[in-house]
Design a protein around this motif. Structure first.
Motif, short mmCIF file in Angstrom:
data_model
loop_
_atom_site.label_atom_id
_atom_site.label_comp_id
_atom_site.label_asym_id
_atom_site.label_seq_id
_atom_site.Cartn_x
_atom_site.Cartn_y
_atom_site.Cartn_z
N GLY A 107 9.10 13.45 14.34
CA GLY A 107 8.48 12.95 15.49
C GLY A 107 7.62 11.76 14.35
O GLY A 107 7.85 10.71 15.18
N GLN A 108 6.88 11.73 13.60
CA GLN A 108 6.14 11.17 12.89
C GLN A 108 6.70 10.33 11.65
O GLN A 108 7.27 10.78 11.38
CB GLN A 108 4.93 12.27 11.43
CG GLN A 108 3.42 11.87 11.56
CD GLN A 108 3.18 12.56 10.26
OE1 GLN A 108 3.59 13.61 10.57
NE2 GLN A 108 1.91 11.73 9.79
N ASN A 109 6.10 8.51 11.88
CA ASN A 109 6.61 7.66 11.67
C ASN A 109 6.35 7.77 10.22
O ASN A 109 5.22 6.85 9.87
CB ASN A 109 6.69 6.53 12.22
CG ASN A 109 7.56 5.36 11.79
OD1 ASN A 109 8.34 5.75 10.69
ND2 ASN A 109 7.73 4.36 12.40
N VAL A 110 7.19 8.20 9.16
CA VAL A 110 6.18 8.33 7.69
C VAL A 110 6.93 6.99 6.75
O VAL A 110 6.14 6.74 6.06
CB VAL A 110 6.35 9.72 7.48
CG1 VAL A 110 5.94 10.59 8.28
CG2 VAL A 110 7.98 9.59 6.89
N TYR A 111 8.41 6.25 7.88
CA TYR A 111 8.59 5.42 6.67
C TYR A 111 7.46 4.20 6.69
O TYR A 111 7.56 3.98 5.35
CB TYR A 111 10.09 4.62 7.40
CG TYR A 111 10.36 6.30 7.12
CD1 TYR A 111 11.15 7.09 6.68
CD2 TYR A 111 10.90 6.32 8.48
CE1 TYR A 111 11.59 7.20 6.03
CE2 TYR A 111 11.76 7.79 9.12
CZ TYR A 111 12.09 7.87 7.21
OH TYR A 111 13.32 9.60 7.70
N PRO A 112 7.56 3.53 7.38
CA PRO A 112 5.62 2.52 6.70
C PRO A 112 4.70 2.63 5.64
O PRO A 112 4.59 2.33 4.72
CB PRO A 112 5.70 2.59 8.68
CG PRO A 112 5.84 2.92 10.05
CD PRO A 112 6.95 4.14 8.89
N LEU A 113 4.38 3.97 6.35
CA LEU A 113 3.52 4.46 4.70
C LEU A 113 3.76 4.96 3.50
O LEU A 113 3.47 4.07 2.41
CB LEU A 113 2.82 6.43 5.58
CG LEU A 113 1.93 6.87 4.25
CD1 LEU A 113 0.41 5.87 4.21
CD2 LEU A 113 1.49 8.30 5.15
N ARG A 114 4.83 4.90 3.26
CA ARG A 114 6.15 4.99 2.80
C ARG A 114 6.86 3.92 1.56
O ARG A 114 5.91 3.53 0.59
CB ARG A 114 7.56 5.81 2.97
CG ARG A 114 8.26 6.11 0.82
CD ARG A 114 9.35 5.48 1.53
NE ARG A 114 10.85 5.29 0.47
CZ ARG A 114 10.36 3.90 -0.33
NH1 ARG A 114 10.26 2.83 0.23
NH2 ARG A 114 10.90 3.83 -1.42
N GLU A 115 6.27 2.91 2.21
CA GLU A 115 6.67 1.54 2.09
C GLU A 115 5.49 0.41 1.35
O GLU A 115 5.26 0.22 1.13
CB GLU A 115 7.65 0.47 3.88
CG GLU A 115 8.44 0.94 3.13
CD GLU A 115 9.32 0.53 5.08
OE1 GLU A 115 8.30 -0.23 5.77
OE2 GLU A 115 9.99 1.14 5.15
N GLU A 116 4.27 1.18 2.07
CA GLU A 116 2.59 0.49 1.72
C GLU A 116 2.56 1.54 0.25
O GLU A 116 1.99 0.60 -0.69
CB GLU A 116 1.97 1.22 2.50
CG GLU A 116 0.57 0.57 2.34
CD GLU A 116 -0.63 1.38 3.36
OE1 GLU A 116 -1.61 1.34 3.59
OE2 GLU A 116 -0.10 1.92 4.51
N ALA A 117 3.01 2.54 0.36
CA ALA A 117 2.23 3.30 -1.07
C ALA A 117 2.68 3.18 -2.13
O ALA A 117 2.58 2.45 -2.60
CB ALA A 117 2.61 4.98 -0.62
N ALA A 118 4.65 2.32 -1.96
CA ALA A 118 5.06 1.77 -2.90
C ALA A 118 4.70 0.61 -3.25
O ALA A 118 4.93 -0.02 -4.75
CB ALA A 118 6.82 2.14 -2.44
N ARG A 119 4.56 -0.16 -2.55
CA ARG A 119 3.98 -1.31 -3.32
C ARG A 119 2.18 -1.62 -3.28
O ARG A 119 2.69 -2.22 -3.94
CB ARG A 119 3.81 -2.58 -1.15
CG ARG A 119 5.15 -3.19 -0.85
CD ARG A 119 4.63 -3.99 0.15
NE ARG A 119 3.58 -3.08 1.16
CZ ARG A 119 4.11 -2.52 2.56
NH1 ARG A 119 5.81 -2.77 2.90
NH2 ARG A 119 3.62 -2.03 3.28
#
Length: 83
Positions: A14-26
């Motif tokens: 249930g943890q939304n990791v996708y915004p974290l991944r997008e921020e890290a990629a940037r």
């Protein structure tokens, strides 16, 4: 993103990791490159993880094995390894 559309957040409890991944990629500089010894690390990791499906070790043990191989490889090249 394929994983986001296919798995949603259920895979991550249930943890939304996708915004974290997008921020890290940037945050990765476009000029960034793999180090000269990365292929050895990748091979050790792939070899250790490939044994998981055969019932040999846990993911934690596979990571420990890959780390052991990586440290040995670095020390074999007379590089200092800490931690």
């Amino acid at each position: 993103m394929v994983a986001k559309n296919r798995c949603g957040t259920s895979y991550y409890g249930g943890q939304n990791v996708y915004p974290l991944r997008e921020e890290a990629a940037r945050s990765i500089a476009p000029t960034w490159q793999w180090g000269a010894l990365m292929s050895g690390i990748n091979t050790s990791l792939k070899d250790a993880l490939s044994q998981l499906g055969k019932g040999s070790d846990s993911p934690q043990e596979a990571l420990k094995e890959a780390r052991r191989d990586t440290v040995q490889g670095r020390r074999g090249r007379r590089l200092e390894v800490t931690g």
